[in-house]
Design a protein around this motif. Structure first.
Motif, PDB file in Angstrom:
ATOM      1  N   LEU A   1       0.806  -1.216   0.000  1.00  0.00           N
ATOM      2  CA  LEU A   1       0.000   0.000   0.000  1.00  0.00           C
ATOM      3  C   LEU A   1       0.843   1.271   0.000  1.00  0.00           C
ATOM      4  N   LEU A   2       2.156   1.148   0.211  1.00  0.00           N
ATOM      5  CA  LEU A   2       3.008   2.334   0.174  1.00  0.00           C
ATOM      6  C   LEU A   2       2.895   2.999  -1.199  1.00  0.00           C
ATOM      7  N   GLY A   3       2.601   4.278  -1.197  1.00  0.00           N
ATOM      8  CA  GLY A   3       2.482   5.007  -2.451  1.00  0.00           C
ATOM      9  C   GLY A   3       1.091   4.993  -3.041  1.00  0.00           C
ATOM     10  N   SER A   4       0.150   4.212  -2.472  1.00  0.00           N
ATOM     11  CA  SER A   4      -1.213   4.169  -2.971  1.00  0.00           C
ATOM     12  C   SER A   4      -2.149   4.869  -1.988  1.00  0.00           C
ATOM     13  N   THR A   5      -3.411   5.072  -2.381  1.00  0.00           N
ATOM     14  CA  THR A   5      -4.370   5.728  -1.494  1.00  0.00           C
ATOM     15  C   THR A   5      -5.668   4.929  -1.435  1.00  0.00           C
ATOM     16  N   ARG A   6      -6.313   4.982  -0.267  1.00  0.00           N
ATOM     17  CA  ARG A   6      -7.619   4.369  -0.045  1.00  0.00           C
ATOM     18  C   ARG A   6      -8.461   5.352   0.780  1.00  0.00           C
ATOM     19  N   THR A   7      -9.767   5.256   0.618  1.00  0.00           N
ATOM     20  CA  THR A   7     -10.641   6.054   1.476  1.00  0.00           C
ATOM     21  C   THR A   7     -10.682   5.472   2.877  1.00  0.00           C
ATOM     22  N   ALA A   8     -10.595   4.150   2.977  1.00  0.00           N
ATOM     23  CA  ALA A   8     -10.565   3.502   4.289  1.00  0.00           C
ATOM     24  C   ALA A   8      -9.570   2.357   4.273  1.00  0.00           C
ATOM     25  N   VAL A   9      -8.776   2.272   5.312  1.00  0.00           N
ATOM     26  CA  VAL A   9      -7.881   1.140   5.543  1.00  0.00           C
ATOM     27  C   VAL A   9      -8.221   0.579   6.913  1.00  0.00           C
ATOM     28  N   VAL A  10      -8.511  -0.727   6.946  1.00  0.00           N
ATOM     29  CA  VAL A  10      -8.833  -1.409   8.195  1.00  0.00           C
ATOM     30  C   VAL A  10      -7.637  -2.262   8.581  1.00  0.00           C
ATOM     31  N   CYS A  11      -7.101  -2.047   9.770  1.00  0.00           N
ATOM     32  CA  CYS A  11      -5.938  -2.793  10.263  1.00  0.00           C
ATOM     33  C   CYS A  11      -6.398  -3.708  11.394  1.00  0.00           C
ATOM     34  N   ASP A  12      -6.319  -5.011  11.155  1.00  0.00           N
ATOM     35  CA  ASP A  12      -6.685  -6.007  12.166  1.00  0.00           C
ATOM     36  C   ASP A  12      -5.456  -6.279  13.024  1.00  0.00           C
ATOM     37  N   ALA A  13      -5.461  -5.760  14.251  1.00  0.00           N
ATOM     38  CA  ALA A  13      -4.305  -5.881  15.143  1.00  0.00           C
ATOM     39  C   ALA A  13      -4.398  -7.086  16.067  1.00  0.00           C
TER      40      ALA A  13
ATOM     41  N   ASP B   1      -6.510   8.466   2.368  1.00  0.00           N
ATOM     42  CA  ASP B   1      -6.632   9.772   1.728  1.00  0.00           C
ATOM     43  C   ASP B   1      -7.358  10.752   2.631  1.00  0.00           C
ATOM     44  N   GLY B   2      -7.202  12.048   2.325  1.00  0.00           N
ATOM     45  CA  GLY B   2      -7.941  13.069   3.058  1.00  0.00           C
ATOM     46  C   GLY B   2      -9.432  12.800   2.997  1.00  0.00           C
ATOM     47  N   GLY B   3     -10.137  12.978   4.138  1.00  0.00           N
ATOM     48  CA  GLY B   3     -11.550  12.652   4.214  1.00  0.00           C
ATOM     49  C   GLY B   3     -11.813  11.192   4.499  1.00  0.00           C
ATOM     50  N   GLY B   4     -10.756  10.401   4.712  1.00  0.00           N
ATOM     51  CA  GLY B   4     -10.906   8.967   4.908  1.00  0.00           C
ATOM     52  C   GLY B   4     -10.713   8.536   6.350  1.00  0.00           C
ATOM     53  N   LEU B   5     -10.822   7.224   6.560  1.00  0.00           N
ATOM     54  CA  LEU B   5     -10.749   6.651   7.900  1.00  0.00           C
ATOM     55  C   LEU B   5      -9.672   5.574   7.975  1.00  0.00           C
ATOM     56  N   PHE B   6      -8.919   5.605   9.065  1.00  0.00           N
ATOM     57  CA  PHE B   6      -8.027   4.505   9.418  1.00  0.00           C
ATOM     58  C   PHE B   6      -8.706   3.771  10.568  1.00  0.00           C
ATOM     59  N   VAL B   7      -9.093   2.530  10.346  1.00  0.00           N
ATOM     60  CA  VAL B   7      -9.867   1.767  11.316  1.00  0.00           C
ATOM     61  C   VAL B   7      -8.971   0.698  11.925  1.00  0.00           C
ATOM     62  N   LEU B   8      -8.809   0.751  13.230  1.00  0.00           N
ATOM     63  CA  LEU B   8      -7.931  -0.173  13.943  1.00  0.00           C
ATOM     64  C   LEU B   8      -8.773  -1.139  14.770  1.00  0.00           C
TER      65      LEU B   8
ATOM     66  N   GLY C   1       4.391  11.878   2.092  1.00  0.00           N
ATOM     67  CA  GLY C   1       3.128  12.332   1.520  1.00  0.00           C
ATOM     68  C   GLY C   1       3.135  13.755   1.025  1.00  0.00           C
ATOM     69  N   ARG C   2       4.333  14.329   0.832  1.00  0.00           N
ATOM     70  CA  ARG C   2       4.422  15.718   0.352  1.00  0.00           C
ATOM     71  C   ARG C   2       4.725  15.803  -1.139  1.00  0.00           C
ATOM     72  N   GLY C   3       4.924  14.688  -1.800  1.00  0.00           N
ATOM     73  CA  GLY C   3       5.098  14.703  -3.242  1.00  0.00           C
ATOM     74  C   GLY C   3       6.522  14.871  -3.717  1.00  0.00           C
ATOM     75  N   LYS C   4       7.508  14.550  -2.870  1.00  0.00           N
ATOM     76  CA  LYS C   4       8.898  14.719  -3.308  1.00  0.00           C
ATOM     77  C   LYS C   4       9.264  13.714  -4.397  1.00  0.00           C
TER      78      LYS C   4
ATOM     79  N   PRO D   1       1.095  18.800   2.642  1.00  0.00           N
ATOM     80  CA  PRO D   1       0.681  17.431   2.302  1.00  0.00           C
ATOM     81  C   PRO D   1      -0.071  17.396   0.977  1.00  0.00           C
ATOM     82  N   ILE D   2       0.050  16.286   0.289  1.00  0.00           N
ATOM     83  CA  ILE D   2      -0.645  16.109  -0.985  1.00  0.00           C
ATOM     84  C   ILE D   2      -2.031  15.510  -0.767  1.00  0.00           C
ATOM     85  N   ARG D   3      -2.113  14.507   0.111  1.00  0.00           N
ATOM     86  CA  ARG D   3      -3.336  13.708   0.219  1.00  0.00           C
ATOM     87  C   ARG D   3      -4.329  14.264   1.231  1.00  0.00           C
ATOM     88  N   TYR D   4      -3.891  15.174   2.078  1.00  0.00           N
ATOM     89  CA  TYR D   4      -4.764  15.728   3.107  1.00  0.00           C
ATOM     90  C   TYR D   4      -4.200  17.083   3.512  1.00  0.00           C
TER      91      TYR D   4
END
Length: 750
Positions: free
Chosen positions: A72-84, A101-108, A227-230, A376-379
């Motif tokens: 997923l490095l370098g890609s974007t999703r509206t939601a990423v769910v991490c099963d810990a 991505d901006g406007g998205g959720l990281f669900v742990l 995430g700054r676009g370098k 930031p580029i994505r948010y």
């Protein structure tokens, strides 16, 4: 408890601010998974914009195993769910957070938060290196992680077992930062379309600075948080240069690290109608400009790129902070060079790059231009999930600022054994110590923070100046292994956490090497403001005194350079091994060294130092034939002791004949090797300058042809080089020669 409503509110707040939100679902795993579907439904996130990272299968949307999180490095999703609940590690979080991505959720999805620190997963089991067991692993990292979840803005927490929302995840409104949109500069040499492809003003300003690479003698350093676009800016610059006919080499720790560079370069070249071809297997883009010779953009791994293959016009180094200074310095021989580095990120620390490499760059012949990408580029700026990740994983850890330690000397500092409990209780101390370790090493991962806090085999020692960390050493306990473990290691099993015994046993066939207990210096770092004052040596001396009665030896393994070999030799460490393959990233051969603390440690050091000298001549003539001669000289000298060349009377006659008379080296090369080795072990016994010793290594020990040896060492002809070799052996004959050798010498000198 209405999970869907909680998620809807979090998504709405994230969308308004162009930020992300973190939703923690804590409790039974099945209940957490069910609640995750409620979150995605309530937040109205389409399945195609969702990824779950879990060891389980059977989801209707994209699922990756935790071991695949790096995809997923370098890609974007509206939601990423991490099963810990299983296969969780700090690295997984570090890889996943940036994909939202901006406007998205990281669900742990987590175990009950009060219980999580005591839970043992696969990562914790990996910390139980022999002779320790899982019961010796602590839960301090997870304890600290839970604490950050419970008090950081933008983190919502739902207890799915009790049906209670513990936190709603509210966060302050972001500040108004004004217009940050990109623009096309009034004057520019890169194509207008390149600037129109930029996403922020920072990116367009960085691209304007990168125009300087069109001219020899220019270097550009672009620093940014993740995430700054370098990397995108690097790709736009690479394409613009290739479209103008330049040959551009791109390098990075891996091609995957630089993939975004090639994606953006290919897109721009295509939009410019300048893309002549794309060889995906060779990682090569060809350009056909209308008014210049063909250009290209090609990838090379760092050791290959360091040789400047086919004389490129420009070298672009992505993720430069993840490469050691020796490799970075080699790129200063390119006509022009761009360095792109992450300031606070998963791949390395940009400030560490600045501290370790910037002086070298500034002292070079390049004119250096800096570019900073903050937007930031994505948010939007002020994203609470980004600041949480920085805090939880210490991605922004840094040593104390210079004024706090700049007066430190070996006499002003206090030696301290810093326990993991102290680090957990003092976030300031943890940040300073971990930050110094990050700056000193070219690759530090979030997992390293958890190891520091939880691994039972690690010890942290520091020198503090007025309460601030001036120097630090991370030690790993090794050895003390039972017979069964040693036998399995001898038979080829990998035993984690025992690097030195593993090499000695599996590669060098010493089954008893795992018996003594040692402490390996994994990392040692001194604050850049007080280097070269003896603090590193003071720290090692204190470590030796502390462990003198409780361990058999101290050891170290590192990428060998002449300077480092001399440093460790000066601190009492002896060379016992040189690896026969280069590190894939650093391009260096590794040196292993020991300092004994007991009779058992001395026996281990003595036999391996002897075996090293027994094999080094043969190894230098085969797998180490390309080893830097100064590394070979320093490594052999650091073995210590003396070496008897043990030449027969006939061999002495050949050596004397080649040095004082009409003989030739090729008549008995082995005799010359043994005598060269005896000298390099004890170079003070006979007067030879550095060039003569390099000649002994290159020609005699490594067996390289006369022509390249002559050219490398600056001799005007092969004949002069041959005569210099004979001259180099005269003082060796005088020092080591037997009675028969002296008699033979007298034939030519009297």
């Amino acid at each position: 408890m209405d999970i869907a409503a909680l998620a809807a509110d979090a998504r709405a707040a994230a969308t308004r601010a162009n930020h992300r939100r973190l939703v923690v679902l804590a409790g039974d795993r099945d209940a957490c998974v069910d609640a995750a579907f409620d979150v995605l439904c309530g937040a109205d996130v389409p399945d195609e914009e969702t990824t779950i990272v879990s060891s389980r299968e059977g989801f209707r949307f994209e699922r990756l195993h935790p071991k695949q999180a790096g995809e997923l490095l370098g890609s974007t999703r509206t939601a990423v769910v991490c099963d810990a609940h299983e296969e969780f590690s700090p690295n997984v979080v570090g890889r996943l957070v940036g994909a939202v991505d901006g406007g998205g959720l990281f669900v742990l999805l987590a175990p009950p938060l009060d219980e999580w620190p005591a839970r043992v997963g696969s990562f914790e089991k990996s910390l139980a290196v022999p002779p320790f067991s899982v019961s010796d692993v602590t839960g301090r990292f997870r304890e600290r992680l839970v604490s950050t979840l419970r008090d950081h803005p933008g983190v919502a927490i739902a207890n799915v077992d009790d049906g209670v929302v513990e936190r709603d995840g509210s966060a302050p409104s972001p500040p108004d930062v004004g217009d940050r949109s990109p623009s096309v500069p009034r004057e520019h040499s890169f194509p207008r379309l390149a600037y129109e492809s930029c996403l922020t003003g920072d990116q367009s300003r960085a691209l304007r600075a990168l125009e300087r690479l069109s001219h020899p003698g220019e270097a550009v350093v672009a620093e940014a948080d993740r995430g700054r676009g370098k990397s995108a800016a690097a790709g736009l610059a690479a394409a613009s240069l290739a479209a103008a006919g330049r040959d551009v080499v791109v390098t990075a720790p891996s091609y995957r690290s630089a993939e975004e560079v090639f994606v953006r370069a290919e897109t721009l070249l295509s939009d410019l109608d300048a893309l002549a071809g794309h060889d995906a297997e060779a990682h090569l883009l060809r350009a056909t400009p209308t008014n210049a010779e063909s250009g290209r953009v090609r990838f090379a791994d760092p050791p290959t790129a360091a040789t400047l293959p086919d004389d490129p016009d420009v070298v672009l180094v992505d993720e430069a902070a993840a490469l050691p200074v020796r490799l970075l310095s080699s790129f200063l021989d390119a006509p022009a060079a761009g360095f792109f580095t992450t300031v606070h990120g998963y791949e390395g620390a940009g400030r560490g790059f600045s501290v370790r490499f910037r002086d070298t760059l500034d002292a070079s012949d390049f004119t250096v231009t800096d570019a900073q990408l903050d937007e930031p580029i994505r948010y939007a700026r002020g994203d609470p999930v980004e600041s949480w990740a920085f805090r939880a994983l210490l991605l922004d850890a840094r040593p104390p600022v210079d004024p706090l330690v700049e007066d430190a000397t070996p006499d002003t500092v206090e030696y301290r054994a810093v326990s993991p409990s102290e680090l957990l209780a003092d976030d300031h101390l943890l940040s300073e110590a971990f930050g110094l370790l990050v700056f000193a090493h070219y690759r530090t991962e979030p997992n390293d923070l958890a190891r520091l806090l939880d691994a039972p085999n690690l010890e942290l020692r520091a020198l503090l100046h007025e309460g601030h960390v001036a120097s630090v050493a991370l030690l790993a306990r090794e050895g003390g292994l039972n017979a069964e473990t040693r036998r399995s290691m001898y038979d080829g099993a990998r035993v984690r956490g025992n690097m030195l015994p593993d090499v000695f046993t599996s590669q060098l066939r010493d089954e008893e090497a795992g018996v003594p207990v040692g402490y390996r210096v994994m990392r040692i770092a001194t604050h850049h403001a007080v280097r070269s004052r003896g603090l590193g040596s003071r720290l090692l001396a204190e470590v030796r005194r502390e462990f003198d009665d409780s361990a058999d030896y101290l050891g170290v393994g590192y990428g060998a350079t002449p300077e480092l070999l001399s440093f460790w030799e000066a601190n009492g460490y002896s060379t016992v091994h040189l690896s026969t393959t280069r590190n894939a990233t650093s391009g260096e051969y590794s040196a292993l060294m020991l300092r004994p603390l007991s009779a058992a440690g001395a026996a281990l050091r003595d036999r391996h130092a002897e075996w090293f000298l027994d094999r080094i001549s043969a190894v230098l003539s085969d797998p180490l034939r390309d080893l830097d001669p100064d590394v070979a000289r320093a490594a052999i000298r650091a073995c210590g002791g003396a070496r008897d060349p043990s030449l027969s009377d006939r061999e002495w006659r050949v050596v004397v004949g080649a040095s004082y008379g009409p003989g030739i080296y090729s008549a008995a090369p082995e005799a010359f090797r043994r005598l060269a080795l005896a000298h390099l072990v004890s170079p003070d016994r006979a007067p030879l300058d550095a060039r003569a010793e390099r000649l002994l290594v290159r020609k005699v020990l490594q067996g390289r042809p006369w022509t390249p040896v002559s050219e490398e060492l600056g001799y005007v002809s092969e004949g002069q080089c041959m005569r210099a070799l004979g001259d180099a052996y005269k003082p060796l004959v005088d020092e080591y020669g037997t009675e028969s050798a002296r008699e033979e010498r007298a034939r030519y000198t009297e």
